[in-house]
Design an enzyme around this catalytic site. Structure first.
Site, PDB file in Angstrom:
ATOM      1  N   GLU A 119       0.825  -1.198   0.000  1.00 37.60           N
ATOM      2  CA  GLU A 119       0.000   0.000   0.000  1.00 37.60           C
ATOM      3  C   GLU A 119       0.865   1.255   0.000  1.00 37.60           C
ATOM      4  OE1 GLU A 119      -3.864  -1.612   2.563  1.00 37.60           O
ATOM      5  OE2 GLU A 119      -2.381  -0.314   3.539  1.00 37.60           O
ATOM      6  N   CYS A 120       0.541   2.189  -0.873  1.00 32.24           N
ATOM      7  CA  CYS A 120       1.137   3.530  -0.891  1.00 32.24           C
ATOM      8  C   CYS A 120       2.669   3.457  -0.870  1.00 32.24           C
ATOM      9  CB  CYS A 120       0.589   4.364   0.259  1.00 32.24           C
ATOM     10  SG  CYS A 120       0.712   6.152  -0.010  1.00 32.24           S
TER      11      CYS A 120
END
Length: 432
Positions: free
Chosen positions: A319-320
């Site tokens: 994620e991210c």
């Protein structure tokens, strides 16, 4: 029905000092022998780190949309059974967002203490306090605390400006000794503030002379039915990257993995630690890879183990910042580039302005997952997204979700308890 003294710390806007006041208040009551549980409204990773240090207990997220009404009700009821005081820190301004901090306070009848920065303000303080207190009759209001007050005379002017019926909670002078440092994504991480304990202690000392030192009235928190999780991840070993570069981890996400039967362990790419050999799946959360790019590039042992994990077709959920780490390279705002893992084609480029901010939802055949996005980098890649998340209010396309081999990657930070079945599918590498 469990009851516990509770207070909602809010403000007219961000930057008024909510986190400093909440942390100081948690420490003050903890010093007085009370068991304190703190919650943070909305999606946030940074404030809870500081609030956990102040209170001595994990800080969970409350949000009527992302977390859901029933889980908010369950967490508050559980806290009320074990704590002597519940504090909830709001997000942004009291009425900002849909749902807002005011919606949460009204839903659970938690009285609001408004923190208002009085810098460059005199009698208008009273009008602002009146508006916060009376804008919505369904929001219980406890009183107002003046922050950044210049002198005793200034404090007197502010107090006398309050209309009858509004409670004055006290005044706090501006102090660099208690303020918390911040940067582009918010406050500094707790472990990066060398004198954090001293700052929290000084904030507690300052609040000891205010009305906030008195326990607020008790609030009844009706319980919710217990949530039983099927062992969908039984026997699975999930390794999680966790250090200053990868720290945006919801405690509730880790707890969900464990409640689904997974074994969870942690390792640090910054310390050049390898992924455990026995790990079946790897989670690379968001954080600050841009602040530690050179160190990550030099962590060859950790990098080799992640590439080996991917080559064995083992699951990676990123994620991210975790997704940025998987790309070919990361370019800083000054134009300098640093090689990353090269497991996903493309590059991320840091910007000086926000690239995306807001709530997101991911709709799949397993149902909907809630979450949010908040990043300063942009990404270019030849990969075609498998699907997009959407904005919950407009249904406009949100963050893309990429899948390549055993890797699932996106800018979206997901709140996994919103959909345990989809979470299990992610870590089993199933299509969704």
């Amino acid at each position: 029905m469990p009851a516990c003294p509770a207070l909602f710390i809010s403000a007219p806007a961000s930057g008024e000092g909510k986190t400093t006041i909440t942390a100081g208040l948690a420490r003050l009551h903890r010093r007085q022998g009370r068991r304190v549980r703190v919650f943070k409204t909305g999606p946030d990773f940074l404030d809870p780190m500081i609030l956990a240090r102040a209170s001595g207990a994990p800080v969970l997220s409350l949000d009527l949309w992302m977390v859901g009404l029933e889980d908010c009700r369950r967490m508050l009821a559980e806290a009320a059974q074990e704590a002597d005081l519940i504090l909830i820190e709001g997000v942004m301004g009291l009425f900002d967002g849909t749902p807002s901090s005011a919606d949460l306070a009204a839903t659970f009848s938690v009285p609001v203490a408004a923190v208002i920065s009085a810098k460059a303000m005199a009698q208008t303080f009273g009008a602002l306090a009146f508006g916060l207190a009376r804008y919505r009759p369904d929001v219980p209001f406890h009183g107002v605390l003046a922050n950044h007050v210049g002198s005793p005379r200034h404090a007197q002017m502010l107090e006398t400006s309050l209309p009858s019926g509004l409670r004055w909670l006290g005044a706090i002078a501006p102090s660099e000794d208690i303020e918390l440092p911040d940067r582009h994504l918010g406050l500094h991480q707790a472990d990066e503030i060398g004198d954090l304990e001293a700052r929290i202690e000084r904030a507690a000392d300052t609040l000891a002379s205010t009305a906030l030192a008195e326990p607020p009235p008790p609030v009844e928190f009706p319980g919710a039915s217990a949530r039983t999780m099927p062992p969908l991840l039984a026997g699975l070993h999930v390794a999680i990257a966790r250090d200053a570069a990868f720290s945006f981890i919801y405690p509730a996400n880790v707890a969900l993995l464990e409640s689904l039967g997974a074994r969870v362990s942690f390792f640090s790419p910054l310390a050049d630690e390898p992924v455990p050999d026995a790990a079946d799946a790897l989670y690379l959360p968001g954080g600050y890879p841009e602040l530690h790019a050179a160190t990550l590039a030099g962590s060859t042992r950790s990098a080799k183990s992640i590439r080996t994990h991917a080559a064995a077709n083992k699951i990676i959920v990123a994620e991210c910042g975790g997704m940025v780490y998987l790309l070919d390279e990361l370019t800083a705002t000054d134009g300098g580039s640093t090689p990353m893992l090269g497991l996903l084609p493309g590059r991320a480029t840091m910007q000086t302005r926000l690239a995306a901010l807001g709530m997101q939802q991911l709709d799949t055949r397993h149902g909907t997952m809630t979450g949010h996005t908040f990043h300063y980098s942009s990404m270019t890649t030849a990969l075609a997204p498998e699907r997009h998340a959407t904005h919950p209010t407009s249904n406009a396309a949100g963050e893309p979700v990429f899948r390549r081999g055993s890797i699932t990657a996106t800018y979206m930070h997901s709140y996994w308890p919103s959909n345990p079945v989809l979470t299990a599918a992610l870590f089993h590498g199933e299509s969704f």
